[in-house]
Design an enzyme around this catalytic site. Sequence first.
Site, PDB file in Angstrom:
ATOM      1  N   ASP A 146      -7.558 -22.611  46.135  1.00 34.02           N
ATOM      2  CA  ASP A 146      -7.445 -24.031  45.951  1.00 34.02           C
ATOM      3  C   ASP A 146      -8.004 -24.267  44.685  1.00 34.02           C
ATOM      4  OD1 ASP A 146      -6.675 -26.576  46.755  1.00 34.02           O
ATOM      5  OD2 ASP A 146      -7.934 -26.752  48.482  1.00 34.02           O
TER       6      ASP A 146
ATOM      7  N   CYS B  37     -10.936 -30.017  49.577  1.00 40.26           N
ATOM      8  CA  CYS B  37     -11.248 -31.270  48.603  1.00 40.26           C
ATOM      9  C   CYS B  37     -12.657 -31.675  48.766  1.00 40.26           C
ATOM     10  CB  CYS B  37     -10.305 -32.358  48.820  1.00 40.26           C
ATOM     11  SG  CYS B  37      -8.805 -31.846  49.562  1.00 40.26           S
TER      12      CYS B  37
ATOM     13  N   ARG C  18      -6.588 -24.635  60.546  1.00 37.12           N
ATOM     14  CA  ARG C  18      -5.950 -25.893  60.667  1.00 37.12           C
ATOM     15  C   ARG C  18      -5.166 -25.448  62.064  1.00 37.12           C
ATOM     16  NH1 ARG C  18      -2.630 -26.811  55.487  1.00 37.12           N
ATOM     17  NH2 ARG C  18      -4.409 -27.398  54.191  1.00 37.12           N
TER      18      ARG C  18
ATOM     19  N   HIS D 271      -4.575 -31.966  43.600  1.00 33.34           N
ATOM     20  CA  HIS D 271      -4.828 -30.683  44.528  1.00 33.34           C
ATOM     21  C   HIS D 271      -3.842 -29.694  44.198  1.00 33.34           C
ATOM     22  CE1 HIS D 271      -6.710 -33.458  47.753  1.00 33.34           C
ATOM     23  NE2 HIS D 271      -6.050 -34.501  47.121  1.00 33.34           N
TER      24      HIS D 271
ATOM     25  N   GLN E 277      -6.953 -20.496  51.017  1.00 26.95           N
ATOM     26  CA  GLN E 277      -6.300 -20.731  49.831  1.00 26.95           C
ATOM     27  C   GLN E 277      -6.833 -20.750  48.374  1.00 26.95           C
ATOM     28  OE1 GLN E 277      -6.581 -25.128  51.195  1.00 26.95           O
ATOM     29  NE2 GLN E 277      -4.211 -25.016  51.309  1.00 26.95           N
TER      30      GLN E 277
ATOM     31  N   HIS F 253      -9.171 -28.472  42.562  1.00 30.00           N
ATOM     32  CA  HIS F 253      -9.044 -29.672  42.367  1.00 30.00           C
ATOM     33  C   HIS F 253      -9.088 -29.996  40.712  1.00 30.00           C
ATOM     34  CE1 HIS F 253      -9.460 -29.329  46.502  1.00 30.00           C
ATOM     35  NE2 HIS F 253      -8.395 -30.202  46.768  1.00 30.00           N
TER      36      HIS F 253
ATOM     37  N   LYS G  48       4.122 -35.029  45.944  1.00 28.89           N
ATOM     38  CA  LYS G  48       3.853 -33.431  45.432  1.00 28.89           C
ATOM     39  C   LYS G  48       4.969 -32.576  44.816  1.00 28.89           C
ATOM     40  CE  LYS G  48       4.419 -31.800  50.127  1.00 28.89           C
ATOM     41  NZ  LYS G  48       4.222 -30.870  51.041  1.00 28.89           N
TER      42      LYS G  48
HETATM   43 ZN   LIG Z   1      -7.287 -30.740  48.230  1.00 28.27          ZN
END
Ligand SMILES: [Zn+2]
Length: 651
Positions: free
Chosen positions: A382, A333, A362, A509, A380, A384, A463
Amino acid sequence: MQIAVEGKTTDIPEGASCLDALKESLSGKKLRKVVACKCGGRVLDLSAPVPESCQGLEPVEEDSPEGLDLLRHSAAHVMAAAVKRLFPDVKVTIGPAIENGFYYDFDAPKPFTPEDLEAIEAEIQKIIAENQEFTCTVMPKAEAREIFEKMGETYKLEIMDDLEQDTVSIYRNGDFVDLCRGPHIASSGALKAVKLTHVSGAYWRGDENRPTLQRIYGTAWSDPKALKKYLNQVEEAKKRDHRKLGRELDLFSIHEDVGPGMVIWHPKGALVRTILEDFERKEHLKRGYDIVVGPTILKKDMWEISGHYDHYRENMYFTEIDEQIYGIKPMNCLSHMLVYKSRIRSYRDLPLRLFELGTVHRHERAGVLHGLLRVRQFTQDDAHILCRPDQLEEEIMGVIRFVHDVMGLFGFEYEMELSTRPEKSIGSDEDWERATNALKSAMESHDLPYDINEGDGAFYGPKIDIKLKDALERRWQCATIQCDFTLPERFDLSYVDQDGERKRPVMLHRVVLGAIERFMGVLIEHFAGAFPVWLAPVQARVLTVTDAQNEFAEEAVAVLKARGIRVEADLRNEKLGYKVREAQLEKIPYILVVGDKEVEERGVNVRIRGNKNLGMQSLDDTAAMILEECQKPFAQGGMSYSFAHANASSL
Ligand SMILES: [Zn+2]
Ligand SMILES: [Zn+2]
């Protein structure tokens, strides 16, 4: 008193049991399938009196999700009863129902052996044949304490010490007594399909400083057929285990000396992954996303601003450079926030959709790591999305449509769950409500069914989790859409609105495949290693009968390669049958055999995966057929995708 059962109202005497009430309305055939009943959402024992306030009873059948839960939890009691009969020194702890089965944790002087398990299973069958009634007694805690003290069940005493209420309920079946909230099935005879599966170690209360317990797992179903189907699925899952197939198909490896939870991709696995990622980049560009790339390590201060340092630190890795502490990103992010902030944004610039195939780290406990499915380093898909509040719902729908199309591409069905505010969270009540409502109304206004997962949201917002269903009907969490009003606040993001005022954008996200590693693991198991043609690392292999065909085989490879097909030749001096078997084991979609006749007519003898023989075809027709097969899943999902770019030759 009056009571309604399935729309039929009957009169029952005060204090009548639920079973009596059901008997009035249900046929004998139906009644035999009923294991409990529900009143106002609460599940009750059949032997319990109908509550005074109750107006309607709903039967709970043995093959419903609630019925299966009861069967499984009751099977756990029966198993504990069997263990206590055979091993009187064992102390009991807890025994819940879990997905597809149950377990019970025992403090045993020595670990249970496979022979012990067989003996326990035989004893379970005896208890089922005895048709022991489950009876519930509510009593003052002190009285229950006395009972368990006498039996030396110290774990039950410890559980009771933590209970705040003054009365507790105990359930008996035969000689076995358990502290339990219930409810239960009426008697052990209702268990028609129970099987013990395995034993593992477990810590009391999950605490490694407490005693090690023996956890016996079992499974229970409403009938032997359902049990058999489940056991077959478990067998099939073992065959499809992605760690086994990953080795056999030479896709990836994980080395303890490198570090647990870190994947090394071999050429074929890396190629499949690359094709997936390449597809993702193109699909995101097509859907109005911009691709960005951020650094892997960012200064600690940034993680303090974002809240990760306070709320996520224990899952992060840190490193020091020039006396400055840096955090290795667990999420992508932050860089995206800075891209947004790099210039003044107007209401006309929004929505901004920033996409990154971002690799994150992680810290997962070593015990939960599992092949590709739970790793410590992963990438990911990913993104935003920063938008105006009035655009939020449409943006959420856009992501849901995206997920829908991609799931269709792989043939996955999926389910949606809304996760709400967890205990440990940041942000105001008002923000949480706004965010939760936005997610809800996006799904509701499009009639999309969803379940609610109370308290399972991220610490910064609610979410939607999307769980796909694989070929073995297992559910895997991959896509998520998370609403976040907090991060734009923390990074002081703004846009200039139509009225010239500075306003705060809203952020989503979202991931579609989720972690590529995990998704690959799911794909390998779903397809049992036989990837669809568009993803297969080797799409076709040309096999020669003798050396006499080598020259033409190489020519055929060159022709097909030029058409964008991932093809190779097997020119080894081995028997044709051996080469065919090997290609089949590698799950290659097309086996193209070249003998003298094929050389003469400049064609190949085509065998499709699954052993269908198409006979001789020209190279041209073969190439067209393979390319068409690649396009098929995309046409069905309403997506178009150019294969010429997905192929190894053009990467
Ligand atoms: Zn994020
Ligand atoms: Zn119980």
